[in-house]
Design an enzyme around this catalytic site. Structure first.
Site, PDB file in Angstrom:
ATOM      1  N   ARG A 275       0.702  -1.372   0.055  1.00 48.35           N
ATOM      2  CA  ARG A 275       0.088   0.023  -0.050  1.00 48.35           C
ATOM      3  C   ARG A 275       0.714   1.254  -0.037  1.00 48.35           C
ATOM      4  NH1 ARG A 275      -3.473  -1.219   3.856  1.00 48.35           N
ATOM      5  NH2 ARG A 275      -5.016  -1.847   2.562  1.00 48.35           N
ATOM      6  N   ALA A 276       1.926   1.310   0.658  1.00 48.80           N
ATOM      7  CA  ALA A 276       2.836   2.473   0.629  1.00 48.80           C
ATOM      8  C   ALA A 276       3.342   2.889  -0.656  1.00 48.80           C
ATOM      9  CB  ALA A 276       4.157   2.358   1.663  1.00 48.80           C
TER      10      ALA A 276
END
Length: 695
Positions: A275-276
């Site tokens: 997700r980052a």
């Protein structure tokens, strides 16, 4: 309608303003979590942002704000014909901390659904916030299951409402903004990861900037309309820049070199999952569009990392969020490729910031000394909404100095997984993971008549209540004739969070460095367990001649850990004073939150050598312990006595408290498992011996 404080008048807090504006440009970034001490204008900036968002075209009469150009085919108010529609201002919807699940996601009329087969749906706040802003103040105090629902809807772009086989689905795409004061407790790392960006804010320590804050606050209070009019041109300019950046966003490209930098940065800082990487890519793209460029640069990646990674580095409540900027620069330089030639800056601001230039003020749309905005009047300003202008480090608690006869604080040993300590009986407190309780979520244990609106239908009990009356009600078809009196609410049993109050003996008898290190490690382990089980915690310490409340009950277990780390030891053992102080704390908390049951954890070797009170120290301690027992307070004594000869004083104290005693070794969960394995091995050995004898 009350006048809101202008966004462009909130000076300073550059990271906060930039993070909000990037989400306004690209809601796919995933929202903003604003962390900061009270009185730092967190709420002011968020509320002011709503005035900058462009008007939203909607289908006339649709409660779910469908876009007339592409209406949602599954809209509960649909189907809609494509057409010109109407326009309304972008909404900012606030989610109260005490909101129910039905208020958030909407509710179904179960009575109509059963009796008439009609999906009568009342939209919730998620529907209201569609294509606008959903703001959650004090998001860290929101119930976990509501946060899960909220973040799921934000990630998927729609909301599902399920009630006993009846379901409704509607679009829910919004800019999610949460604010929190870390002193009141942290969010779980899993939930932190779901926010796209995070920003730390703190009040300025510069007297001139603080003067500017007061000056603007007074000017706004004297005449809100005139104050807003002063900033109208800057507001319009910033609104136009948002529209232009939105239009440019689809044209922005991410080169392979930039993508490699993003991936290398996330790998270097060991963030979990992917997700980052995705958030950084979207943020860097939005930064380029905000600056009026179609190419993403290394500086965009750096800024995106500073906004998207700090909260994803936090893996336990005792880890401070943050990012090593030197390491970030080294990583970016190592994987630096050929940056695309950035497009020339558009006319207007040339620094890519949230907005500059204006009538003699230094904020977005202003020049001059940095100041800050204060919240609009509305229902009255909240104390935490006093603005700030720049980030400043949050001061750490001052270490407690060792006095005469005391030893300096020692570091805690490594924490470990502890045995589960729980409060007996069945409670009705806030949802958590420690003790048994009647809750909104959990396994169904029975049914009852609903006192208000029906939220959790017990279908079998409802059918059973309605069945005997079908003939009298003239039933002729296959459908069941259901009346309001037939409906039954399901009662459910789950887990609650408790108030875990630690009373820690810091006297001379505990002062051996290795011993106190082990004791602090045990308390730290219990604090970590309390964090995972959603408890409130408090800390009382006693040494010398008296006891003190080192930390009033709070949801911030890292604050308790900080106080514990700095605790010196030495002096006499006023055990009775510690128990009485704990009794006072629990008495006040029962008045504040009567539904949250307490668990008293006394960490001591059981010795009592007096304090300010006159009399036999042992008898005084026993009398104080019986006060807790008389009120039914669940208690555990962690016996810290060591050595070959033990007096068993902690065990006697546990009897007076009406609780149990465990040693430091028994507190370990792996020690309990090892004990089970030893017992099983012993039983197997006895069985083998019996077999051999029989043979």
């Amino acid at each position: 309608m009350s006048t809101r404080y202008p966004f462009t008048a909130v000076v300073g807090m550059d990271d906060l303003r930039l993070a909000l504006l990037l989400n306004a440009v690209s809601p796919a970034v995933g929202g903003v979590l604003v962390r900061g001490e009270k009185g730092t204008a967190k709420s002011t900036a968020v509320r002011a942002l709503a005035e900058l968002l462009p008007a939203v075209p909607v289908v006339a009469g649709c409660r779910f704000s469908c876009d007339p150009a592409s209406p949602d085919p599954g809209c509960p108010d649909g189907p809609h014909e494509a057409g010109p529609g109407a326009e309304r201002p972008a909404r900012m919807v606030e989610l109260p901390v005490g909101a129910s699940e039905d208020r958030l996601v909407g509710s179904l009329d179960i009575e109509k659904a059963l009796a008439e087969g009609v999906k009568a749906f009342e939209p919730g706040l998620l529907a209201d916030a569609h294509r606008g802003i959903l703001y959650v103040d004090e998001v860290n105090l929101l119930h976990d299951h509501l946060i899960d629902l909220l973040l799921d809807a934000a990630a998927m772009g729609f909301s599902n409402v399920e009630r006993e086989g009846v379901s409704v689905r509607h679009a829910a795409r919004f800019l999610l903004v949460g604010t929190m004061n870390p002193e009141e407790g942290e969010l779980r790392p899993q939930l932190l990861d779901r926010f796209g960006l995070t920003v730390e804010v703190a009040a300025s320590r510069d007297p001139e900037q603080r003067v500017e804050v007061v000056r603007r606050r007074l000017a706004f209070e004297d005449d809100p309309a005139a104050f807003a009019a002063r900033w109208a041109d800057e507001e319009a300019e910033l609104r136009g820049r948002i529209v232009a950046a939105r239009a440019l966003l689809p044209q922005v490209t991410l080169g392979d070199a930039v993508l490699l930098q993003i991936a290398a940065t996330c790998a270097a800082f060991e963030v979990d999952g992917m997700r980052a990487d995705i958030v950084m890519a979207r943020t860097a793209t939005a930064l380029a569009a905000w600056a009026g460029r179609t190419g993403v640069t290394s500086e965009d990646v750096r800024q995106a990392a500073l906004l998207a990674l700090p909260h994803r580095r936090r893996r336990s409540p005792f880890d401070a969020p943050g990012l090593d900027e030197d390491k970030l620069d080294e990583t970016l330089e190592q994987f630096k490729g050929e940056d695309p030639d950035p497009d020339p800056e558009p006319d207007g601001p040339d620094d890519g910031g949230p907005g500059d230039g204006g009538p003699g003020d230094g904020g977005p749309g202003g020049g001059g000394p940095d100041g800050g905005g204060i919240p609009p009047q509305g229902d009255g300003p909240a104390p935490e909404d006093v603005p700030a202008q720049e980030e400043a480090p949050v001061p750490e608690p001052a270490p407690q100095r060792a006095g005469a006869g005391e030893r300096a604080a020692v570091k805690a040993a490594e924490p470990f997984r502890t045995k589960v300590l729980s409060v007996p009986g069945l409670g009705e407190g806030a949802a958590g993971r420690r003790s048994r309780a009647r809750t909104e979520h959990g396994r169904t244990t029975g049914s009852t008549r609903p006192r208000g609106a029906l939220t959790k239908l017990h279908l079998a009990a409802t059918v059973q209540a309605a069945a005997p009356h079908q003939k009298a009600r003239g039933r002729t078809g296959r459908g069941l004739v259901v009346r309001r009196d037939d409906l039954r609410q399901a009662t459910r049993e789950g887990r609650e969070g408790n108030l875990v109050l630690f009373a820690v003996d810091a006297s001379g008898s505990m002062a051996a460095r290795q011993r106190m290190s082990a004791v602090k490690g045990a308390v730290l382990s219990l604090l970590l367990d309390a964090y995972q089980r959603r408890d409130k915690v408090g800390l009382v310490t006693f040494r010398g001649r008296d006891a003190e409340v080192a930390l009033p009950p709070t949801s911030s277990v890292d604050a308790a850990a900080a106080r514990l780390e700095q605790l010196p030891t030495g002096g006499r053992t006023p055990l009775s004073a510690g128990l009485l102080k704990a009794h006072d704390v629990l008495r006040v908390e029962r008045l504040r939150d009567p539904s949250r049951r307490p668990l008293l954890v006394v960490v001591t070797d059981g010795r009592a050598t007096g304090g300010r009170a006159a009399g036999d120290p042992v008898a005084l301690a026993a009398r104080a312990a019986r006060l807790h027992a008389a009120e039914g307070t669940a208690s555990v004594v962690v016996d810290c006595e060591t050595g070959p000869v033990r007096l068993g004083l902690a065990g006697r104290l546990a009897l007076e408290l009406g609780g149990t005693a465990v040693t430091l070794d028994e507190l370990r969960a792996d020690a309990i498992a090892g004990l089970v394995r030893d017992v099983q091995a012993g039983q197997a050995g006895h069985a083998a011996q019996a077999t051999r004898r029989a043979a």
